[in-house]
Design a protein around this motif. Structure first.
Motif, PDB file in Angstrom:
ATOM      1  N   SER A 170     -29.498 -21.286  20.898  1.00  0.00           N
ATOM      2  CA  SER A 170     -29.278 -19.922  21.369  1.00  0.00           C
ATOM      3  C   SER A 170     -27.936 -19.407  20.854  1.00  0.00           C
ATOM      4  CB  SER A 170     -29.305 -19.859  22.900  1.00  0.00           C
ATOM      5  OG  SER A 170     -28.248 -20.625  23.437  1.00  0.00           O
ATOM      6  N   ILE A 171     -27.767 -18.124  21.039  1.00  0.00           N
ATOM      7  CA  ILE A 171     -26.480 -17.479  20.766  1.00  0.00           C
ATOM      8  C   ILE A 171     -25.912 -17.112  22.128  1.00  0.00           C
ATOM      9  CG2 ILE A 171     -25.326 -15.537  19.674  1.00  0.00           C
ATOM     10  CD1 ILE A 171     -27.607 -15.526  17.618  1.00  0.00           C
ATOM     11  N   GLN A 172     -24.749 -17.672  22.450  1.00  0.00           N
ATOM     12  CA  GLN A 172     -24.130 -17.497  23.761  1.00  0.00           C
ATOM     13  C   GLN A 172     -23.199 -16.284  23.759  1.00  0.00           C
ATOM     14  OE1 GLN A 172     -24.680 -19.719  26.419  1.00  0.00           O
ATOM     15  NE2 GLN A 172     -26.204 -20.638  25.090  1.00  0.00           N
ATOM     16  N   PHE A 173     -23.183 -15.555  24.865  1.00  0.00           N
ATOM     17  CA  PHE A 173     -22.283 -14.418  25.009  1.00  0.00           C
ATOM     18  C   PHE A 173     -21.408 -14.546  26.251  1.00  0.00           C
ATOM     19  CE2 PHE A 173     -25.829 -12.669  22.537  1.00  0.00           C
ATOM     20  CZ  PHE A 173     -25.115 -12.250  21.430  1.00  0.00           C
ATOM     21  N   LYS A 174     -21.257 -15.771  26.780  1.00  0.00           N
ATOM     22  CA  LYS A 174     -20.450 -16.009  27.974  1.00  0.00           C
ATOM     23  C   LYS A 174     -19.191 -16.772  27.601  1.00  0.00           C
ATOM     24  CE  LYS A 174     -24.710 -16.722  30.468  1.00  0.00           C
ATOM     25  NZ  LYS A 174     -25.526 -17.724  31.113  1.00  0.00           N
ATOM     26  N   ARG A 175     -18.174 -16.672  28.455  1.00  0.00           N
ATOM     27  CA  ARG A 175     -16.930 -17.389  28.200  1.00  0.00           C
ATOM     28  C   ARG A 175     -16.454 -18.142  29.430  1.00  0.00           C
ATOM     29  NH1 ARG A 175     -14.207 -15.752  23.442  1.00  0.00           N
ATOM     30  NH2 ARG A 175     -12.492 -16.963  24.269  1.00  0.00           N
ATOM     31  N   GLU A 176     -17.323 -18.464  30.385  1.00  0.00           N
ATOM     32  CA  GLU A 176     -16.880 -19.062  31.639  1.00  0.00           C
ATOM     33  C   GLU A 176     -16.339 -20.494  31.493  1.00  0.00           C
ATOM     34  OE1 GLU A 176     -20.518 -17.974  32.485  1.00  0.00           O
ATOM     35  OE2 GLU A 176     -19.748 -15.959  32.733  1.00  0.00           O
ATOM     36  N   ASP A 177     -17.021 -21.336  30.751  1.00  0.00           N
ATOM     37  CA  ASP A 177     -16.601 -22.731  30.610  1.00  0.00           C
ATOM     38  C   ASP A 177     -17.017 -23.234  29.231  1.00  0.00           C
ATOM     39  OD1 ASP A 177     -19.324 -24.071  30.745  1.00  0.00           O
ATOM     40  OD2 ASP A 177     -19.328 -23.035  32.664  1.00  0.00           O
ATOM     41  N   PRO A 178     -16.551 -24.429  28.845  1.00  0.00           N
ATOM     42  CA  PRO A 178     -16.842 -24.926  27.491  1.00  0.00           C
ATOM     43  C   PRO A 178     -18.329 -25.065  27.186  1.00  0.00           C
ATOM     44  CG  PRO A 178     -15.193 -26.311  28.535  1.00  0.00           C
ATOM     45  CD  PRO A 178     -15.681 -25.334  29.576  1.00  0.00           C
ATOM     46  N   VAL A 179     -19.153 -25.309  28.201  1.00  0.00           N
ATOM     47  CA  VAL A 179     -20.571 -25.508  27.953  1.00  0.00           C
ATOM     48  C   VAL A 179     -21.281 -24.173  27.717  1.00  0.00           C
ATOM     49  CG1 VAL A 179     -22.706 -26.427  28.934  1.00  0.00           C
ATOM     50  CG2 VAL A 179     -20.567 -27.640  29.257  1.00  0.00           C
ATOM     51  N   ASN A 180     -20.763 -23.094  28.274  1.00  0.00           N
ATOM     52  CA  ASN A 180     -21.391 -21.782  28.141  1.00  0.00           C
ATOM     53  C   ASN A 180     -20.483 -20.795  27.413  1.00  0.00           C
ATOM     54  OD1 ASN A 180     -23.822 -22.371  29.586  1.00  0.00           O
ATOM     55  ND2 ASN A 180     -22.578 -22.417  31.429  1.00  0.00           N
ATOM     56  N   ALA A 181     -19.746 -21.261  26.436  1.00  0.00           N
ATOM     57  CA  ALA A 181     -18.784 -20.415  25.726  1.00  0.00           C
ATOM     58  C   ALA A 181     -19.482 -19.498  24.735  1.00  0.00           C
ATOM     59  CB  ALA A 181     -17.770 -21.290  24.995  1.00  0.00           C
ATOM     60  N   TRP A 182     -18.785 -18.470  24.311  1.00  0.00           N
ATOM     61  CA  TRP A 182     -19.266 -17.533  23.291  1.00  0.00           C
ATOM     62  C   TRP A 182     -19.454 -18.282  21.995  1.00  0.00           C
ATOM     63  CZ3 TRP A 182     -21.154 -13.777  20.606  1.00  0.00           C
ATOM     64  CH2 TRP A 182     -20.653 -13.457  19.362  1.00  0.00           C
ATOM     65  N   GLY A 183     -20.550 -18.085  21.331  1.00  0.00           N
ATOM     66  CA  GLY A 183     -20.778 -18.696  20.030  1.00  0.00           C
ATOM     67  C   GLY A 183     -22.213 -19.159  19.858  1.00  0.00           C
ATOM     68  N   LEU A 184     -22.401 -20.061  18.937  1.00  0.00           N
ATOM     69  CA  LEU A 184     -23.723 -20.600  18.627  1.00  0.00           C
ATOM     70  C   LEU A 184     -23.907 -21.928  19.349  1.00  0.00           C
ATOM     71  CD1 LEU A 184     -23.631 -19.935  14.792  1.00  0.00           C
ATOM     72  CD2 LEU A 184     -24.748 -18.535  16.545  1.00  0.00           C
ATOM     73  N   LYS A 185     -25.067 -22.111  19.952  1.00  0.00           N
ATOM     74  CA  LYS A 185     -25.363 -23.345  20.691  1.00  0.00           C
ATOM     75  C   LYS A 185     -26.466 -24.094  19.952  1.00  0.00           C
ATOM     76  CE  LYS A 185     -26.903 -24.835  25.274  1.00  0.00           C
ATOM     77  NZ  LYS A 185     -27.330 -24.311  26.589  1.00  0.00           N
ATOM     78  N   TYR A 186     -26.154 -25.322  19.542  1.00  0.00           N
ATOM     79  CA  TYR A 186     -27.106 -26.179  18.838  1.00  0.00           C
ATOM     80  C   TYR A 186     -27.455 -27.367  19.722  1.00  0.00           C
ATOM     81  CZ  TYR A 186     -25.918 -23.626  14.592  1.00  0.00           C
ATOM     82  OH  TYR A 186     -25.743 -22.646  13.660  1.00  0.00           O
ATOM     83  N   ARG A 187     -28.672 -27.837  19.634  1.00  0.00           N
ATOM     84  CA  ARG A 187     -29.127 -29.021  20.364  1.00  0.00           C
ATOM     85  C   ARG A 187     -29.414 -30.148  19.372  1.00  0.00           C
ATOM     86  NH1 ARG A 187     -29.854 -28.831  25.436  1.00  0.00           N
ATOM     87  NH2 ARG A 187     -30.038 -26.862  26.523  1.00  0.00           N
ATOM     88  N   PHE A 188     -29.268 -31.375  19.871  1.00  0.00           N
ATOM     89  CA  PHE A 188     -29.625 -32.530  19.050  1.00  0.00           C
ATOM     90  C   PHE A 188     -30.088 -33.660  19.949  1.00  0.00           C
ATOM     91  CE2 PHE A 188     -25.125 -33.021  19.982  1.00  0.00           C
ATOM     92  CZ  PHE A 188     -24.980 -34.366  20.270  1.00  0.00           C
ATOM     93  N   ASP A 189     -30.837 -34.567  19.357  1.00  0.00           N
ATOM     94  CA  ASP A 189     -31.306 -35.772  20.044  1.00  0.00           C
ATOM     95  C   ASP A 189     -30.535 -36.961  19.486  1.00  0.00           C
ATOM     96  OD1 ASP A 189     -33.216 -34.261  21.392  1.00  0.00           O
ATOM     97  OD2 ASP A 189     -34.733 -34.608  19.856  1.00  0.00           O
ATOM     98  N   PHE A 190     -30.351 -37.965  20.331  1.00  0.00           N
ATOM     99  CA  PHE A 190     -29.631 -39.159  19.888  1.00  0.00           C
ATOM    100  C   PHE A 190     -30.300 -40.388  20.488  1.00  0.00           C
ATOM    101  CE2 PHE A 190     -27.711 -37.565  23.749  1.00  0.00           C
ATOM    102  CZ  PHE A 190     -27.527 -38.689  24.526  1.00  0.00           C
ATOM    103  N   ALA A 191     -29.984 -41.535  19.920  1.00  0.00           N
ATOM    104  CA  ALA A 191     -30.525 -42.797  20.420  1.00  0.00           C
ATOM    105  C   ALA A 191     -29.378 -43.711  20.813  1.00  0.00           C
ATOM    106  CB  ALA A 191     -31.392 -43.467  19.364  1.00  0.00           C
ATOM    107  N   ARG A 192     -29.592 -44.411  21.914  1.00  0.00           N
ATOM    108  CA  ARG A 192     -28.633 -45.423  22.374  1.00  0.00           C
ATOM    109  C   ARG A 192     -29.428 -46.708  22.567  1.00  0.00           C
ATOM    110  NH1 ARG A 192     -25.959 -43.348  27.043  1.00  0.00           N
ATOM    111  NH2 ARG A 192     -24.205 -42.830  25.715  1.00  0.00           N
TER     112      ARG A 192
END
Length: 108
Positions: free
Chosen positions: A53-75
């Motif tokens: 998504s493209i974020q338009f909020k600035r409340e905290d680091p997780v919901n900051a203004w900018g581009l939001k990318y997701r990824f999967d990882f393995a442990r």
């Protein structure tokens, strides 16, 4: 050049710059996710990130203004979902990795 041609040129230029920035943002997000995964003994699945998504909020680091990318990882060979990279203009990327002990948030 007519006004219609000028407007079309401006629109094409804006679209071109936007597309280039999205590509640069994706590459920055991929390298930040790969770095964080390596630092924490994880494997970035498919060595890729996906624009969420493209974020338009600035409340905290997780919901900051900018581009939001997701990824999967393995442990330890087990696939996990829940990795996020936030790319905000003028700031270093923020990587959030969901774990059993809560979210791991770091600026890369």
């Amino acid at each position: 050049m007519s006004i219609t041609g000028l407007v079309l040129l401006i629109i094409a230029g804006t679209l071109g710059v936007s597309w280039w920035r999205l590509l640069k943002g994706k590459e920055l997000a991929r390298s930040a996710a790969a770095f964080s995964c390596r630092e924490h003994g994880l494997v970035l699945m498919d060595d890729t990130v996906m624009l969420d998504s493209i974020q338009f909020k600035r409340e905290d680091p997780v919901n900051a203004w900018g581009l939001k990318y997701r990824f999967d990882f393995a442990r330890a060979g087990i696939l996990h979902h829940g990795g996020i990279v936030l790319i905000a203009p003028g700031q270093r990327p923020v990587v959030v990795i969901e774990s059993e002990n809560g979210p791991l948030i770091e600026q890369v």
